[in-house]
Design an enzyme around this catalytic site. Structure first.
Site, mmCIF file in Angstrom:
data_model
loop_
_atom_site.group_PDB
_atom_site.id
_atom_site.type_symbol
_atom_site.label_atom_id
_atom_site.label_comp_id
_atom_site.label_asym_id
_atom_site.label_seq_id
_atom_site.Cartn_x
_atom_site.Cartn_y
_atom_site.Cartn_z
ATOM 1 C CG ASN A 77 -1.923 1.145 1.180
ATOM 2 O OD1 ASN A 77 -2.827 1.104 0.356
ATOM 3 N ND2 ASN A 77 -1.768 2.156 2.016
ATOM 4 C CD GLU A 78 -1.206 5.987 0.056
ATOM 5 O OE1 GLU A 78 -0.796 6.237 1.199
ATOM 6 O OE2 GLU A 78 -2.106 6.632 -0.503
ATOM 7 C CD1 TRP A 129 -4.345 12.306 6.689
ATOM 8 C CD2 TRP A 129 -4.181 13.789 5.021
ATOM 9 N NE1 TRP A 129 -4.649 11.664 5.522
ATOM 10 C CE2 TRP A 129 -4.551 12.544 4.482
ATOM 11 C CE3 TRP A 129 -4.009 14.885 4.171
ATOM 12 C CZ2 TRP A 129 -4.753 12.356 3.125
ATOM 13 C CZ3 TRP A 129 -4.206 14.694 2.832
ATOM 14 C CH2 TRP A 129 -4.573 13.439 2.319
ATOM 15 C CD GLU A 131 -6.072 4.567 -0.210
ATOM 16 O OE1 GLU A 131 -5.883 5.673 0.348
ATOM 17 O OE2 GLU A 131 -5.410 3.563 0.058
HETATM 18 C C1 GAL Z 1 -3.835 6.731 2.287
HETATM 19 C C2 GAL Z 1 -3.663 5.303 2.749
HETATM 20 C C3 GAL Z 1 -4.908 4.742 3.440
HETATM 21 C C4 GAL Z 1 -5.431 5.761 4.403
HETATM 22 C C5 GAL Z 1 -5.744 7.026 3.651
HETATM 23 C C6 GAL Z 1 -6.437 8.085 4.446
HETATM 24 O O1 GAL Z 1 -2.630 7.378 2.232
HETATM 25 O O2 GAL Z 1 -3.329 4.462 1.690
HETATM 26 O O3 GAL Z 1 -4.572 3.546 4.085
HETATM 27 O O4 GAL Z 1 -4.470 5.974 5.392
HETATM 28 O O5 GAL Z 1 -4.554 7.553 3.132
HETATM 29 O O6 GAL Z 1 -5.609 8.837 5.256
#
Ligand code: GAL
Ligand code: ZN
Length: 643
Positions: free
Chosen positions: A145-146, A311, A303
């Protein structure tokens, strides 16, 4: 691609008692969800004790999906090693530039170069692959993931050794490396490979070549990790496509071009940054980038958010009614064939419980869920769009190496930000209704009429020649200041800036003149932050500073023309220059629209086309298509015109 738009989000059933799952899939069906990403953060439950596996829960989740006709982007859960991993192998935890070893308790707690991490990651990936490769719910492997979201660079001893090995494959001899890095400066000459370190904390500025190569090495290390998993999956499950979700346009630590070349389909994540004045234009940049990374073919939005993120912003803004739809359809307009969210059900606990989801804490009787349902139905009705391609005649060049090199702390001005400048130029096109691709400087430019180079500080010889060839063949380019200045090792190209393109631009610059305050140009436009002491050799001057020195020039070169700006023009003036070069190269907008209305066209090879008109304003707006149709798009609404 089949005529269906993938729709759904990350489903994390392990966070919930199984009774909830039935409700989950029932609501998914109600919302038109046909795809979920599954198992991304479930390593610690799939392998609760090292070497002991428990797939019962995931089996039941996959079966439930299959029974409901929902397909899965099934993850290898390698983005978050369990606590036992850090306990047993502390040497495999990441170390920062100050030598601090980080602990488990978050995610991505591993050193990308650690052989132990790789071994454990491949073992769990193998288990997942063997167990589910024939499962009817499986659509796509969601690898990791990322990559690099939190651990893009590690400075530990293992990484140091891997860095040296990488350098040895890049430079035939140590002399070559010394030369590339300019180690004669500040007494940094290396007499033994073993002396070379990652750029750990130092008393003053680190060596720029070392810094740049470390960024390259670190990105390559992540690509290698992806490849190790991908190759294993290919071997165990031939024919099942694999991807990993990039963060195109948002995170610049990983070289997206290098990653994209290895993905069966490009997928990416995008989140709106509330502090931006027009975050939907940033969205457009990310979407254009993702499509370009996939060679113009449809890509997958893995996503985005239904509403607020969680955040470290001073305030995380909820999306206004309708914004979720506009955002989603903007991604679709720009080539996405799948619209997905983080996450399906908003978490009750954990670090992201305040991040919005498709199904909020308050349940289905909510604005968000109603919008999610409506969007599912709308996407179903737009299935015919799937597989069509976005029309773009303009390319905008960005390169990670250049961004990294410019990141060195000792620069002529700290006010130049190549990413923000690229986004600002992109925004100028957005406002003009002109869709552009994002291209690598060494990429194929033959499909374009116009190329924009907002700020490409570093360019390789091949990249420099590529742009020259484009103009020679009749293309038009617009180059921004502080471009073409250094070579691939961040060494200055001598004899007058911009060394790579003096001849192409017909300009030679002897000194950079950063500005303390904005200044007025002869045209009335203003320049900000930066100016250059330039003189034209073969170019014509189109605008000047009060001193008479050139601010905007145009040079005929081969069958084309090359424009150059020596300052950061204000937005309005930049828009005019962009309009000029669009006109000169014959680039037309997708449609004519009022300000704040986004217009993009997708078309199938057989001629069926879709004009997306997205009204981001609070007033009704009119849009006139190329064939003269005029439609009204209500405030906040989206129209899709078939042609
Ligand atoms: C992305 C990540 C997800 C979740 C999302 C929301 O960076 O892949 O797992 O953390 O952000 O913050
Ligand atoms: Zn390391």
């Amino acid at each position: 691609m089949p005529d269906v738009i993938a729709y759904g989000g990350d489903w994390n059933p392990e966070q919930w008692p199984e009774e909830i799952w039935e409700q989950d899939v029932a609501l998914m069906r109600e919302a038109g969800v046909n795809r979920v990403s599954l198992g991304i953060f479930s390593w610690s439950l799939l392998e609760p004790v090292e070497g002991v596996f428990d797939f019962g829960r995931l089996d039941r989740a996959m079966d439930l999906l299959a029974a409901n006709g929902i397909r899965a982007n099934l993850a290898t859960p390698t983005a978050s090693p369990p606590p036992w991993f850090g306990d047993a192998y502390p040497e495999a935890l990441p170390v920062d530039a100050d030598g601090r070893r980080l602990h488990h308790g978050s995610r991505q707690g591993f050193c990308p170069s650690s052989p132990i991490y790789r071994e454990k990651a491949l073992r769990i990936a193998e288990q997942v692959a063997v167990r589910y490769r024939e499962h009817p719910a499986l659509a796509l492997w969601h690898v990791h993931n990322e990559y690099g979201c939190h651990n893009a660079r590690c400075y530990c001893d293992t990484s140091a050794a891997a860095f040296r090995a990488w350098l040895r494959s890049r430079y035939a001899t140590l002399d070559e490396l010394n030369d590339a890095w300019g180690t004669a400066f500040w007494s940094q000459h290396y007499s033994d490979w073993a002396q070379i370190l990652p750029p750990r904390a130092t008393p003053s500025f680190p060596n720029p070549g070392q810094l740049l190569d470390f960024r390259r090495f670190s990105s390559d290390a992540l690509v290698e990790l992806y490849l190790a998993e991908r190759d294993l999956l290919r071997q165990l499950a031939p024919g099942v496509p694999a991807t990993t979700n990039l963060m195109a346009g948002a995170h610049w630590d990983m070289d997206c071009w290098a990653f994209a070349a290895e993905l069966d389909v490009v997928s990416t994540d995008h989140y709106l940054i509330g502090a931006r004045a027009e975050p939907h234009i940033d969205l457009a940049f990310a979407a254009d980038y993702a499509r370009s990374l996939n060679g113009g073919r449809p890509w997958l939005l893995m996503e985005h958010s239904t509403s607020a993120v969680n955040w470290q912003q001073p305030r995380n803004l909820a999306k206004a009614p309708g914004e979720l739809r506009r955002n989603s359809l903007a991604h679709l307009a720009r080539g996405a064939d799948g619209i997905m969210f983080f996450q399906w059900r908003q978490s009750r606990a954990g670090a992201e419980k305040w991040h919005s989801a498709m199904l909020p804490h308050a349940g289905p009787d909510t604005k968000v869920f109603r919008e999610v349902k409506a969007l599912g139905a709308e996407l179903d009705g737009l299935a015919e769009v799937a597989g069509s391609r976005v029309e773009a005649e303009v390319a905008l060049l960005v390169d990670h190496s250049s961004v990294w090199a410019q990141d060195h702390p000792a620069q002529p001005s700290s006010e130049l930000d190549p990413v923000e400048e690229a986004k600002r130029w992109h925004a100028a096109l957005w406002r003009a209704g002109v869709t552009c691709d994002i291209a690598h400087p060494e990429g194929d430019l033959s499909a374009y009429r116009l190329v924009l180079v907002p700020q490409l500080y570093l360019v390789s010889d091949a990249g420099a020649a590529n742009l020259e060839a484009f103009v020679r063949r009749g293309g038009v380019v617009l180059v921004g200041p502080y471009s073409g200045v250094v070579d691939e090792h961040d060494r200055v190209r001598l004899g007058g800036y911009p060394g790579a393109w003096r001849e192409l631009l017909g300009v030679s610059v002897e000194e950079f003149l950063p500005l303390a305050a904005p200044i007025r140009l002869a045209s009335g436009a203003t320049g900000r932050a930066w100016s250059e002491a330039a003189r034209v050799t073969t170019a014509k001057v189109l605008d000047t500073y009060a001193s008479g020195e050139p601010a905007w020039t145009r040079n005929e070169f081969g069958d084309g023309a090359a424009h150059y700006l020596t300052t950061l023009l204000d937005d309005a003036a930049l828009a005019e220059v962009v309009a000029t070069v669009c006109g000169e190269s014959g680039v037309a907008p997708a449609a004519t629209a009022e300000p704040g209305v986004e217009v993009v066209r997708r078309a199938h090879e057989d001629g069926r086309s879709f004009l997306f008109a997205i009204n981001h304003t609070a007033a009704d707006a009119t849009v006139t298509t190329r064939d003269g149709r005029t439609v009204t798009v209500a405030a906040g609404d989206v129209a899709v015109l078939r042609g």
